[in-house]
Scaffold this active site. Structure first.
Site, short mmCIF file in Angstrom:
data_model
loop_
_atom_site.label_atom_id
_atom_site.label_comp_id
_atom_site.label_asym_id
_atom_site.label_seq_id
_atom_site.Cartn_x
_atom_site.Cartn_y
_atom_site.Cartn_z
N ASN A 135 0.82 -1.22 0.00
CA ASN A 135 0.00 0.00 0.00
C ASN A 135 0.85 1.28 0.00
O ASN A 135 1.67 1.49 0.91
CB ASN A 135 -0.90 -0.01 1.24
CG ASN A 135 -2.15 0.81 1.04
OD1 ASN A 135 -2.35 1.43 0.00
ND2 ASN A 135 -3.02 0.82 2.06
N HIS A 172 -14.79 -4.83 10.82
CA HIS A 172 -14.35 -3.53 11.36
C HIS A 172 -15.52 -2.62 11.64
O HIS A 172 -16.07 -2.02 10.71
CB HIS A 172 -13.46 -2.84 10.34
CG HIS A 172 -12.11 -3.45 10.22
ND1 HIS A 172 -11.00 -2.72 9.93
CD2 HIS A 172 -11.69 -4.73 10.35
CE1 HIS A 172 -9.94 -3.51 9.88
NE2 HIS A 172 -10.34 -4.74 10.12
N ARG A 211 -13.91 -5.78 15.40
CA ARG A 211 -12.90 -4.79 15.79
C ARG A 211 -13.59 -3.47 16.04
O ARG A 211 -14.45 -3.06 15.24
CB ARG A 211 -11.85 -4.65 14.69
CG ARG A 211 -10.66 -3.82 15.10
CD ARG A 211 -9.67 -3.60 13.96
NE ARG A 211 -10.01 -2.42 13.19
CZ ARG A 211 -9.15 -1.77 12.39
NH1 ARG A 211 -7.91 -2.21 12.26
NH2 ARG A 211 -9.55 -0.72 11.71
N TYR A 218 -7.25 6.94 12.80
CA TYR A 218 -7.20 5.71 12.01
C TYR A 218 -8.42 4.82 12.28
O TYR A 218 -8.79 4.60 13.43
CB TYR A 218 -5.92 4.91 12.32
CG TYR A 218 -6.03 3.49 11.85
CD1 TYR A 218 -5.85 3.19 10.51
CD2 TYR A 218 -6.42 2.48 12.72
CE1 TYR A 218 -6.03 1.90 10.05
CE2 TYR A 218 -6.60 1.18 12.27
CZ TYR A 218 -6.40 0.90 10.93
OH TYR A 218 -6.58 -0.36 10.49
N ASP A 239 -7.25 -2.03 17.43
CA ASP A 239 -5.96 -1.80 16.79
C ASP A 239 -5.37 -0.48 17.29
O ASP A 239 -5.93 0.58 17.06
CB ASP A 239 -6.16 -1.74 15.26
CG ASP A 239 -4.86 -1.80 14.49
OD1 ASP A 239 -3.79 -1.57 15.09
OD2 ASP A 239 -4.90 -2.06 13.26
N HIS A 241 -2.48 0.63 16.31
CA HIS A 241 -1.78 1.16 15.14
C HIS A 241 -0.46 1.85 15.49
O HIS A 241 -0.18 2.98 15.04
CB HIS A 241 -2.72 2.08 14.34
CG HIS A 241 -2.68 1.81 12.86
ND1 HIS A 241 -1.98 2.58 11.96
CD2 HIS A 241 -3.23 0.83 12.12
CE1 HIS A 241 -2.12 2.09 10.75
NE2 HIS A 241 -2.87 1.01 10.82
N GLU A 269 -4.09 -4.91 19.24
CA GLU A 269 -3.17 -5.04 18.11
C GLU A 269 -2.19 -3.87 18.03
O GLU A 269 -2.56 -2.73 18.30
CB GLU A 269 -4.01 -5.10 16.83
CG GLU A 269 -3.20 -5.11 15.55
CD GLU A 269 -4.09 -5.04 14.31
OE1 GLU A 269 -5.31 -5.20 14.44
OE2 GLU A 269 -3.53 -4.82 13.23
N GLU A 275 1.70 -6.79 11.39
CA GLU A 275 1.25 -6.56 10.00
C GLU A 275 2.30 -5.85 9.16
O GLU A 275 2.29 -5.97 7.94
CB GLU A 275 -0.08 -5.79 9.96
CG GLU A 275 0.02 -4.34 10.38
CD GLU A 275 -1.35 -3.64 10.43
OE1 GLU A 275 -2.32 -4.27 10.86
OE2 GLU A 275 -1.39 -2.48 10.04
N ARG A 334 0.37 -11.30 13.18
CA ARG A 334 -0.47 -10.52 12.28
C ARG A 334 0.07 -10.45 10.85
O ARG A 334 -0.45 -9.68 10.04
CB ARG A 334 -0.60 -9.09 12.83
CG ARG A 334 -1.48 -8.99 14.02
CD ARG A 334 -2.95 -9.16 13.65
NE ARG A 334 -3.45 -7.97 12.96
CZ ARG A 334 -4.31 -8.02 11.95
NH1 ARG A 334 -4.75 -9.16 11.48
NH2 ARG A 334 -4.74 -6.90 11.41
N HIS A 340 -3.22 -10.80 8.51
CA HIS A 340 -3.65 -9.46 8.07
C HIS A 340 -4.50 -9.57 6.81
O HIS A 340 -4.08 -10.19 5.84
CB HIS A 340 -2.39 -8.63 7.78
CG HIS A 340 -2.61 -7.16 7.69
ND1 HIS A 340 -1.84 -6.35 6.88
CD2 HIS A 340 -3.49 -6.35 8.30
CE1 HIS A 340 -2.25 -5.11 7.01
NE2 HIS A 340 -3.24 -5.07 7.86
N ASP A 361 -6.10 -3.68 1.26
CA ASP A 361 -4.87 -3.54 0.46
C ASP A 361 -4.15 -4.88 0.24
O ASP A 361 -3.12 -4.92 -0.43
CB ASP A 361 -3.92 -2.47 1.01
CG ASP A 361 -3.71 -2.52 2.51
OD1 ASP A 361 -4.59 -2.05 3.26
OD2 ASP A 361 -2.66 -3.03 2.93
N GLU A 394 -8.69 -11.53 9.66
CA GLU A 394 -9.26 -10.21 9.40
C GLU A 394 -9.94 -10.23 8.02
O GLU A 394 -9.39 -10.75 7.06
CB GLU A 394 -8.14 -9.16 9.40
CG GLU A 394 -8.62 -7.74 9.20
CD GLU A 394 -7.48 -6.74 9.27
OE1 GLU A 394 -6.32 -7.11 8.93
OE2 GLU A 394 -7.72 -5.59 9.66
N TRP A 424 2.04 6.55 12.46
CA TRP A 424 0.64 6.51 12.00
C TRP A 424 0.13 5.10 12.06
O TRP A 424 0.81 4.15 11.77
CB TRP A 424 0.53 7.05 10.56
CG TRP A 424 -0.91 7.05 10.13
CD1 TRP A 424 -1.86 8.00 10.42
CD2 TRP A 424 -1.60 6.03 9.37
NE1 TRP A 424 -3.08 7.65 9.90
CE2 TRP A 424 -2.95 6.45 9.27
CE3 TRP A 424 -1.21 4.83 8.81
CZ2 TRP A 424 -3.90 5.69 8.58
CZ3 TRP A 424 -2.15 4.07 8.14
CH2 TRP A 424 -3.49 4.50 8.03
#
Ligand code: EZ4
Ligand code: CO
Length: 421
Positions: free
Chosen positions: A49, A134, A159, A171, A229, A231, A255, A281, A302, A331, A335, A358, A421
């Site tokens: 991605n 999600h 999630r 996010y 998550d 992130h 996560e 991930e 992940r 994961h 993407d 997921e 991020w």
């Protein structure tokens, strides 16, 4: 006893073509199509991605010329050759390219055997693959609606991501405004020329999140498996604090609580909380998990098949994890192309230490380009019974959607500092 070496009796099946197809139906995808001399084709996913063209070039310029003439059935040998002969090891671009080749070769082998790929991996260890969806919302009513919608769609694990007061863009929240005008949630890459700037404040997040989980538990009861998550945004001590604060709400996992290229950070988190931890991930080899698995610092792996060197490498990674009762949580964002997703489903069905998968739905245009045989019934995925992966690429449809530059967002703190991020 025969004196002849059996190798001499077996004819190799040569690879005669390998094409890299970059297509952008709903988003960018990098697909490798390998063709053998007897006309069997296999597909692999190399989508990374926001950096798609690097993998396309790595494949086109450096890998495809090495594939032509090789025996399509020597998968392990191809993997080791691509990994070791490059001299420069690991990294997301390299490992996505190797994954694309590996998965395409497994697709070919399974088609040649006339079996769905999971049969070659040992057959089914379960009847279906538990998927999580999600849910998200800017406030509690919106979040509750989103959870209800997912339950109606059949999801049995959810999630939960939420907006945070004082932060403009967080996010994972579907309904917040996106810079390219599209739905913003699990499709965070935006088709704009520069990465969108978002804001972040960990203290506000840590204050807000436990109350959200308390409200969700009160509304939906104790049974529903809930995931979250982080992130990569917390320090180890912040992550430890969050894990502890979430313990009453019995998460399935927390996560990416820290940016885990520092594997030792998880030791600190682990000392403080029994909230299960999932990570990886953005990892791309088994080495990224060496300390995490050996010291039992995580509960779920992940990695994506697409970003971790394909089926061959993932099988080894998950077998290593299994020795420590660590399970899979492959994961599966949008993407990962339908090809990468199918590879994950075959592996999920076959391995013993499956945890959860997921699953985000791809858009309608993506489903036009990639014809798929998997099913999603009552919250469980199944890869289907077609020989190979069970995915076909409609190249004419793919050609209608040329590459569109798109970037993931990035974060700045209130004082302007760039943050994870
Ligand atoms: O942000 O795959 O758990 N899922 C995720 C994903 C990632 C994207 C980045 O490309 O964290 O939504
Ligand atoms: Co994630």
């Amino acid at each position: 006893m025969t004196t002849e070496h059996p190798e001499e009796e077996r004819h190799p099946v040569k690879i005669v073509a390998a094409d890299v197809i970059v297509s952008s139906p709903d988003r960018n995808f990098v697909t490798l199509k390998i063709t053998t001399e007897d006309g069997v084709t296999g597909l692999g996913d190399g989508t990374l991605n926001g950096r798609e063209l690097s993998v396309a070039s790595y494949l086109r310029d450096h890998v495809v010329p090495l594939l032509i003439g090789r025996d399509a059935h020597r998968i392990e040998d191809a993997w080791q050759f691509l990994y070791r002969s490059a001299y420069w090891r690991r990294g997301p671009v390299t490992m996505a390219a190797i994954a694309a080749v590996d998965v395409a070769l497994w697709d070919i082998k399974a088609k040649a055997a006339g079996m769905p790929l999971y049969q070659l991996l040992g057959g089914a260890s379960r009847t279906g693959i538990m998927a999580y969806g999600h849910a998200s919302g800017r406030d509690l009513p919106e979040l509750f609606d989103s959870i209800r919608r997912h339950l109606d769609e059949g999801y049995r694990s959810i999630r939960v991501q939420t907006s945070v007061p004082g932060i403009n863009a967080v996010y994972g929240v579907a309904s917040q405004p996106s810079a390219d005008g599209r739905r913003y949630d699990y499709e965070p890459a935006q088709r704009i020329p520069l990465p969108a700037e978002e804001d972040w404040d960990t203290r506000s997040y840590l204050r807000h999140l436990p109350g959200v989980f308390e409200a969700v538990r009160n509304e939906f009861g104790p049974e529903l498996p809930l995931l979250h998550d982080g992130h990569h945004r917390m320090t180890p001590i912040q992550a430890a604090k969050l894990g502890k604060a979430l313990e009453p709400y019995d998460l399935f996992w927390l996560e990416d609580c820290t940016p885990a290229e520092n594997q030792e950070a998880l030791r600190l988190v682990r000392q403080h909380t029994t909230t299960p931890l999932a990570i990886g991930e953005v990892f791309n080899t088994v080495w990224d998990y060496q300390t995490l698995i050996r010291e039992q610092l995580i509960d779920y792996v992940r990695s994506a098949v697409t970003h971790t060197g394909g089926i061959t490498a993932m099988r080894k990674l998950l077998d290593f994890a299994a020795q420590y009762q660590i399970k899979s949580g492959i994961h599966g964002p949008t993407d990962i192309s339908p090809v990468g997703m199918a590879a994950a489903l075959h592996l999920d069905l076959a391995i013993h230490n499956f945890g959860i998968q997921e699953y985000m739905r791809h858009g309608a245009l993506t489903n036009e380009v990639f014809r798929q045989s998997f099913t999603f019934v009552d919250g469980y995925l199944h890869p289907g019974e077609q020989p190979g992966l069970g995915v076909e690429l409609d190249e004419e449809a793919a050609a209608k959607f040329p590459y569109v530059p798109a970037y993931l967002p990035f974060n700045r703190l209130q004082d302007g500092t760039v943050h994870d991020w």
